[in-house]
Scaffold this active site. Structure first.
Site, PDB file in Angstrom:
ATOM      1  N   GLY A 153     -27.121 -18.465 -27.859  1.00 44.38           N
ATOM      2  CA  GLY A 153     -28.215 -18.138 -28.558  1.00 44.38           C
ATOM      3  C   GLY A 153     -29.393 -19.381 -28.660  1.00 44.38           C
ATOM      4  N   CYS A 154     -30.612 -18.563 -29.106  1.00 44.31           N
ATOM      5  CA  CYS A 154     -31.668 -19.753 -29.222  1.00 44.31           C
ATOM      6  C   CYS A 154     -31.524 -20.719 -30.255  1.00 44.31           C
ATOM      7  CB  CYS A 154     -32.954 -18.982 -29.373  1.00 44.31           C
ATOM      8  SG  CYS A 154     -32.943 -17.748 -30.552  1.00 44.31           S
ATOM      9  N   TYR A 155     -31.137 -20.128 -31.474  1.00 48.92           N
ATOM     10  CA  TYR A 155     -30.935 -21.229 -32.503  1.00 48.92           C
ATOM     11  C   TYR A 155     -29.696 -22.215 -32.321  1.00 48.92           C
ATOM     12  CZ  TYR A 155     -34.244 -18.691 -35.895  1.00 48.92           C
ATOM     13  OH  TYR A 155     -35.078 -18.213 -36.656  1.00 48.92           O
ATOM     14  N   THR A 157     -28.829 -23.138 -29.456  1.00 48.01           N
ATOM     15  CA  THR A 157     -29.101 -24.175 -28.668  1.00 48.01           C
ATOM     16  C   THR A 157     -29.970 -25.405 -29.129  1.00 48.01           C
ATOM     17  OG1 THR A 157     -29.510 -22.653 -26.624  1.00 48.01           O
ATOM     18  CG2 THR A 157     -30.599 -24.651 -26.406  1.00 48.01           C
ATOM     19  N   ALA A 158     -30.805 -25.027 -29.790  1.00 47.51           N
ATOM     20  CA  ALA A 158     -31.531 -26.189 -30.461  1.00 47.51           C
ATOM     21  C   ALA A 158     -30.438 -27.030 -31.459  1.00 47.51           C
ATOM     22  CB  ALA A 158     -32.766 -25.573 -31.233  1.00 47.51           C
TER      23      ALA A 158
END
Length: 343
Positions: A153-155, A157-158
């Site tokens: 997921g994007c969140y 990853t960060a």
């Protein structure tokens, strides 16, 4: 052309971004597969947009039994909702192709976790043990050997990129808690319209959502190696199209120096071409990562040597989705990790 790949779900934001990246990839020919949901007569029949100057011939093929084997596909990207991925991924694997799934269907290690965070039963739990979590910076070797990769997921990853180097070295005082305050552009909510993503609701506004219940929390816990009670994660919706900026607050077990913390990140990411570490006096910004596959990280340490703030910044549609999927494909097929992602 080398790899023969298919994309299912190519009209969503992540899927369209993926097609644009793949259209310019030097080692690939592309087939767009139209998978129609039950009761959806239109399916994904509309062509996906691609960036000017990168257009190559792309086949549009209706989904039918045996289409993956019939098209001699080496790999299929599934940019579909989890329930669709659960339905079609096993069939693709049975036809001999590898899969990179951009949904959350295979990111968690057990059906029980999936039930808890996605509020639905996992229909193919037997595939979970072999699914590799597709964050190259952590699982590069396993991705190379994988048949099924679960694109993160994007969140997560960060957040994971900021957390795991410190947790791995046992530097964080986890008893005092870790706060992840993350903000995303509206494309992170997907293309399906909802009241929260309507222009009138988003414009000139700023809001938090899914407080303490965001489904991406489980990925952060699993991959960073922390417990749920140690993390407070809050997602916020920015009135902009794309990008994620996550600010993480934590305390170190023992007082340290900023140079020591920066060295921990340098060691962790010495072979990671898409991680950029910012020195003191500079900070990541969305404008510096958007439309790229980079994850930019910056640390600030308080005068006490224990209060640490880490900023992690990505494009949610690229490093947080489509670009990371291409990065995973490169690893799976023995290509340079940066192929098709750096100009």
């Amino acid at each position: 052309m080398g790899i023969r790949a298919g994309v299912i779900g190519y009209t969503g934001y992540s899927g369209a971004e993926l097609v644009s990246l793949l259209a310019g990839h030097p080692h690939l020919s592309l087939c767009l597969l139209d998978h129609r949901k039950a009761g959806d007569a239109a399916g994904n029949a509309a062509p996906a947009p691609v960036a000017a100057g990168t257009v190559r011939s792309m086949e549009h093929v209706p989904w039918k039994a045996g289409v993956v084997a019939g098209q001699s596909l080496d790999l299929v990207f599934t940019a579909t909702p989890p329930e669709i991925s659960l339905d079609i991924v096993p069939e693709i694997l049975d036809q001999g192709a590898k899969v990179i799934d951009l949904s959350g269907a295979f990111r968690l290690p057990s059906g029980e976790q999936y039930q808890r965070w996605y509020h639905a039963e996992h229909s193919r739990p037997e595939l979970l043990p072999e699914a590799v979590y597709g964050l190259p910076e952590l699982h590069r070797d396993a991705i190379r050997k994988a048949r099924l990769v679960a694109n993160p997921g994007c969140y997560p990853t960060a957040a994971i990129a900021a957390l795991w180097p410190l947790v791995r070295q046992n530097l964080v005082d986890r008893k005092t808690g870790i706060i992840c305050d993350a903000k995303s552009g509206v494309s992170g909510a997907g293309k399906k319209p909802s009241p929260k993503t309507h222009f009138v609701q988003v414009a000139d506004n700023f809001s938090a959502y899914a407080i303490l219940e965001h489904r991406h929390v489980a990925e952060i816990l699993n991959q960073a190696g922390i417990d749920e009670q140690e993390l407070s994660f809050t997602a916020h919706l920015l009135p902009i199209p794309r990008g994620i900026l996550a600010t993480l607050y934590m305390r170190l077990k023992e007082p340290g120096m900023l140079d020591q913390i920066q060295q921990v990140y340098r060691d962790a990411y010495s072979d990671s071409p898409f991680i950029r570490l910012y020195p003191a006096g500079t900070q990541p910004e969305l404008s510096k990562v958007n439309h790229t596959n980079f994850c930019d990280i910056h640390c600030s340490l308080g005068p006490d040597g224990r209060r640490l703030v880490v900023i992690s910044c990505i494009d949610n549609l690229v490093k947080g989705a489509a670009g990371q999927a291409v990065q995973n494909m490169n690893l799976m097929f023995g290509l340079d990790e940066t192929a098709g992602l750096l100009k």
